[in-house]
Structures are given as C-alpha cells and as structure tokens.
Write a protein that holds these residues in place. Sequence first.
Motif, PDB file in Angstrom:
ATOM      1  N   LEU A 122       0.850  -1.188   0.000  1.00 49.91           N
ATOM      2  CA  LEU A 122       0.000   0.000   0.000  1.00 49.91           C
ATOM      3  C   LEU A 122       0.885   1.235   0.000  1.00 49.91           C
ATOM      4  O   LEU A 122       1.857   1.302   0.768  1.00 49.91           O
ATOM      5  N   THR A 139      -4.788   4.369  -0.449  1.00 52.31           N
ATOM      6  CA  THR A 139      -5.697   3.255  -0.712  1.00 52.31           C
ATOM      7  C   THR A 139      -7.127   3.764  -0.632  1.00 52.31           C
ATOM      8  O   THR A 139      -7.488   4.513   0.278  1.00 52.31           O
ATOM      9  N   LYS A 181      -4.164   2.344  -4.581  1.00 52.67           N
ATOM     10  CA  LYS A 181      -4.724   0.997  -4.619  1.00 52.67           C
ATOM     11  C   LYS A 181      -6.210   1.114  -4.323  1.00 52.67           C
ATOM     12  O   LYS A 181      -6.657   2.043  -3.642  1.00 52.67           O
TER      13      LYS A 181
END
Length: 433
Positions: A24, A62, A108
């Motif tokens: 991440l 993320t 992500k």
Amino acid sequence: WLLSFSHHARCFAAVICVPFGTILPNRLVKGAMTEALSDDFSRPTPELCRLYERWSLGGTGTLITGNVQVDRRYQERPGNVCIDGPQDAEQLERLCSWAAASQAHGSKVFVQLSHAGRQTNGMINLKPVGPGDVPLARPHQMPRFMAAMFYGRPSAMTLEEVQGLPKKFADAAQVCKGCGFDGVQVHSAHGYLLSSFLNPIANNRAQLFGAGDPCGGTLEGRARLLLDVVRSMRERVGGSFPISVKLNSADFQEGGFTTEEAVQVALWLEKEGIDFLEVSGGNYEAGIYGDKPELAGKKRQSTIRREAYFLEYAVEVTKALSELPVMVTGGWRTKVAMMDALQKGECKLIGLGPPLCGDPDCSKKLLDGSIDELPRYESTLSVGYWLFRPVMWLLPRSIKHLLQLGSVQAWYYTNMVQMALSGKTDLAFGPFG
C-alpha cells in the motif's frame, strides 16, 4: 521546520506491505462511504469513475469503495453497485473502468463487499432478511412510525440460505480480481448482515431454531458465517489477492457484540489469513450516524480525550494480534493524533472519510506538510437558513436530531456528487439549496 516535515512525511508516506505481499503506497486510506452513483441496473457509471479518479489524484494511498452488494435484493440504498452472480460483458467493462480510474494516480483500490441484511433500505425492499426476526429498534433515533416506513421486519434466513452466502461473496470477489481491483473488503460492521450475525440481540437463531443451529448461540456459532465467507473467498481468489475485513469493535448496545468478543473474532480472522483488519463500531441503532461510541455506551475517559472514535477499542484488538495490520476509521482530524497512533503501533493505517468529501486533496496536504489538521466541516454546518433555525428549537428532540444528521450527511453527499459530475467540490452549497 525541515526536520518536522521530514518526520511526519516519513510517518504518513511509509509504505506498508500487507501479509500476502501487496504494498500500500502510504498509511492513509479512504474509508468506505456510500456513493449511490450506480445506474438503474446497479452498474458503475462514468460519474462514479470520475469521483474515484479525483480521490486518487488527492494522494490517498488506498481507496475502499462504498458497499457493493452481493445480493441485489438487499441493498443499503438505491444506487448501490451490485455484483450478484454472473456479470455480462458491459458490467465487466464498467467494473474495469472503475478500477482503472481509482488507480489512475497511484492509489490501490479495494471493493467493499456487503449484504445489507435487516438494514436493507425500504425503498429497495420492505421484506429484508437477517440472522433472526428481530426488527430494528429506532434506527437513527427515528420515531417508531417513521422507522416502520423505512425498514421492514426481517425474516430469519433458513440454514440453506445462510450456507449459500459464502459462494455469493466468493463469486463477487472473483469478479473484482478479474476486473483489476487490488483487493476486497468484507463488510462485517455497522449492523449489516454479517455484523448482525455476530450481534446476540439480532441473532436469535437459538431461540427460533434451537440450540443446535450452527450459526447462532455461542460466539463460535455467531462468527461461523463470517469465517466461512472469508475462507470461501480465499479459496476462490488465491493467496496473492488481498482480503480485508471491517469488524465492529463493539455494537455499543447492552447485550450486543462486545469488545472482548471482537478480540476473539479478530484472532480467528488472523488465523484465516486476511490482509488487514479495519476496526469500527456501532450500527443503525447505536454508535454511528451521529452518536459517538462513548455516548452510546459507558463513557471511557481515555476515549473522550482521543479524537478517533474507535481507537481505544482498536488498541485492545491490536494487542491481541501477532502481525495483522489494523486500520482505524472515524474522527481523525489532527496530524498529531494520527502520528501518535502510528508511532505507538496502535494502528498501521489511518482511515479518512468526511474530510475527503469537502477537500479531496487533504491527504496530499498532510503528506507534504502544508496542513496540520483536516477540515472540521461538521462543526460549522447548520440546518437551513438563519431564519429557519429558531424553529429547530421548537421541534421534538428526535426530529431535530434527524434533521441535523440528515442535513450534514446531505452536505457531504452533495459534494461527492459535485466531484462525480465536475471533479470539483462546492463548499458553499447547502443541503437545502
């Protein structure tokens, strides 16, 4: 100043490798927020893609999507994206576009998979299902007559129906993997179906079907469905595709799911090999949508002193785990508090929500040191124009609470829609126009 900037930049910008190897980009995560931006067939739209591309541009490492339903009959609200069974070519193309837009600037993206259960929105279905037949008690502090219009009395799922759910989650996870998403999150918090199975108040299967029912009674029974879902997903998507779980630290109801039980479930989930655990709390009846956990249950002085609603409860979970990264969402506003939690190892990931609706770049500003505090929009929003506000004092407390809560939520949602349409927010826009 340079030393200070370098210190907090390293703190927030440090990459984290989750157990199955996915990296991440930084410690900041957009927590799931419902978008209601699907089309009439519950498919992603260009507007939804634009919204997530904008959040990716803002530097959040993320992004976790709003709840994507694995059964289109039971949605949290109209406009949810659904991945229910086989998907046609157009749906797959739209899902691929959503994944690509979310990753456009290096983020992500995890899809949050859910089933609304007994909290199914009445505009979708007034005949919801749940672990048992216990209806919601004054959701969002609504007057009872209003609650009956928005939420139906649930029917207890048969054992056959319960045993079919892991496949639904696994099917959806496989679709997400094939469409290029970076991972999935199982929603087992906030009173939705998997969360309600854990809740002894909502899960009265032992009374309905007898002590031998495998999905009720003891904690082992109440947690069986969640663990079966995770196990089935892992078998389907393999070891390299990340699976997260969002779990209540407690329901904040007398007789509900407790922190001690959450710790045990977290240990079982770690054993199942999930990649990170998000700790939250509460449900439609208590602890979320306006009530902080300390107001819904016994007050903890340590919690009152901390701005993150669920951090003190998450610490108890973190202490019991070996290596599983923990994410805490809810209430974060100051850089000092976030850094303190990260440096002490109280959590590994910081979940952000409402501030990203007003300022999608606030993660980038934390990372580059240009701000020390996230915007506190909730402290400046008022219901209606100034001429209307005296009327609020004349309303019953429950109605006043609903108006305030609904208006603040509408303001955040309005700005999400503005970003979806134009890529920009409109902070001057009010929920009443």
